[in-house]
Motif scaffolding. Structure first.
Motif, short mmCIF file in Angstrom:
data_model
loop_
_atom_site.label_atom_id
_atom_site.label_comp_id
_atom_site.label_asym_id
_atom_site.label_seq_id
_atom_site.Cartn_x
_atom_site.Cartn_y
_atom_site.Cartn_z
N LEU A 176 -100.93 -40.41 56.76
CA LEU A 176 -100.13 -41.39 56.04
C LEU A 176 -98.75 -40.81 55.76
CD1 LEU A 176 -102.74 -42.63 53.41
CD2 LEU A 176 -102.06 -43.73 55.55
N LYS A 177 -97.79 -41.69 55.60
CA LYS A 177 -96.43 -41.31 55.23
C LYS A 177 -96.07 -42.03 53.94
CE LYS A 177 -95.20 -40.42 59.94
NZ LYS A 177 -94.62 -40.90 61.15
N GLY A 178 -95.52 -41.26 52.99
CA GLY A 178 -95.18 -41.83 51.70
C GLY A 178 -94.97 -40.73 50.69
N TRP A 179 -95.36 -40.98 49.45
CA TRP A 179 -95.18 -39.98 48.41
C TRP A 179 -96.24 -40.11 47.33
CZ3 TRP A 179 -94.49 -42.07 43.62
CH2 TRP A 179 -93.90 -43.34 43.52
N ILE A 180 -96.42 -39.01 46.58
CA ILE A 180 -97.28 -38.98 45.40
C ILE A 180 -96.48 -38.37 44.26
CG2 ILE A 180 -98.30 -36.77 46.09
CD1 ILE A 180 -100.87 -37.71 44.59
N ASN A 181 -96.73 -38.87 43.06
CA ASN A 181 -96.04 -38.39 41.87
C ASN A 181 -97.05 -38.37 40.73
OD1 ASN A 181 -95.19 -40.21 39.40
ND2 ASN A 181 -93.56 -38.75 39.68
N ASN A 182 -97.07 -37.29 39.99
CA ASN A 182 -97.94 -37.16 38.82
C ASN A 182 -97.06 -37.23 37.59
OD1 ASN A 182 -100.06 -36.72 37.12
ND2 ASN A 182 -100.46 -34.62 37.77
N LEU A 230 -96.05 -38.89 33.53
CA LEU A 230 -96.65 -38.91 32.20
C LEU A 230 -97.70 -40.01 32.06
CD1 LEU A 230 -93.46 -38.30 30.02
CD2 LEU A 230 -95.25 -36.66 30.63
N ASP A 231 -97.53 -41.08 32.82
CA ASP A 231 -98.48 -42.20 32.73
C ASP A 231 -99.52 -42.17 33.84
OD1 ASP A 231 -96.65 -42.79 34.71
OD2 ASP A 231 -96.57 -44.92 34.25
N GLY A 232 -99.61 -41.07 34.57
CA GLY A 232 -100.65 -40.94 35.60
C GLY A 232 -100.08 -40.67 36.98
N VAL A 233 -100.95 -40.77 37.95
CA VAL A 233 -100.59 -40.50 39.34
C VAL A 233 -100.17 -41.81 40.01
CG1 VAL A 233 -101.48 -39.72 41.57
CG2 VAL A 233 -102.16 -38.54 39.48
N HIS A 234 -99.08 -41.76 40.75
CA HIS A 234 -98.59 -42.91 41.50
C HIS A 234 -98.44 -42.50 42.95
CE1 HIS A 234 -97.53 -45.15 37.83
NE2 HIS A 234 -97.33 -43.93 37.34
N VAL A 235 -98.84 -43.40 43.86
CA VAL A 235 -98.76 -43.11 45.28
C VAL A 235 -98.19 -44.34 45.98
CG1 VAL A 235 -100.06 -42.42 47.33
CG2 VAL A 235 -100.90 -41.75 45.08
N GLU A 236 -97.23 -44.13 46.87
CA GLU A 236 -96.74 -45.18 47.76
C GLU A 236 -96.84 -44.65 49.17
OE1 GLU A 236 -93.01 -47.09 46.99
OE2 GLU A 236 -93.44 -47.28 44.85
N PHE A 237 -97.27 -45.51 50.09
CA PHE A 237 -97.48 -45.05 51.46
C PHE A 237 -97.43 -46.22 52.43
CE2 PHE A 237 -101.87 -46.55 51.68
CZ PHE A 237 -102.20 -46.64 50.34
N PHE A 242 -95.27 -37.50 54.34
CA PHE A 242 -95.92 -37.61 53.04
C PHE A 242 -95.49 -36.42 52.22
CE2 PHE A 242 -99.00 -37.86 49.71
CZ PHE A 242 -99.19 -39.22 49.58
N GLU A 243 -95.03 -36.68 50.98
CA GLU A 243 -94.52 -35.60 50.16
C GLU A 243 -94.86 -35.79 48.69
OE1 GLU A 243 -90.23 -35.38 50.32
OE2 GLU A 243 -90.13 -37.53 50.60
N ILE A 244 -94.80 -34.70 47.97
CA ILE A 244 -94.98 -34.71 46.53
C ILE A 244 -93.59 -34.78 45.91
CG2 ILE A 244 -95.77 -33.38 44.54
CD1 ILE A 244 -97.78 -32.02 46.49
#
Length: 93
Positions: free
Chosen positions: A12-18, A20-27, A67-69
């Motif tokens: 997959l290609k996209g991003w993940i972010n952790n 304050l309100d939780g983990v978010h992922v777009e891909f 895909f990146e953090i």
């Protein structure tokens, strides 16, 4: 690392972010792949993970290159703006 590893295994290609309100992922993915990724996250989450809310939704299309953090969504959007500016400057030369 769990979601990142799963995303890269599925290519997959996209991003993940952790944040304050939780983990978010777009891909980027077709519907079946997105659903598989989503359910794998829920079904295979590490024992110390606490998932209190979750959803999967389709958003406006953005083509990701890898895909990146990312540290925050705002930082990621800033990087996109910088890349777009660089591309425009390069094409103008």
């Amino acid at each position: 690392p769990f979601v990142y590893k799963l995303a890269t295994e599925l290519k997959l290609k996209g991003w993940i972010n952790n944040g304050l309100d939780g983990v978010h992922v777009e891909f980027n993915a077709i519907e079946k792949t997105a659903s598989n990724f989503y359910h794998n996250i829920l079904d295979q989450a590490p024992p110390n993970a606490s998932i209190s809310q979750h959803n999967l939704s389709q958003i406006d299309s953005v083509k990701f290159k890898k895909f990146e953090i990312v540290t925050s969504k705002e930082s990621f959007l800033g990087e996109l703006s910088s890349e777009e500016s660089s591309s425009e400057e390069s094409s103008g030369a």
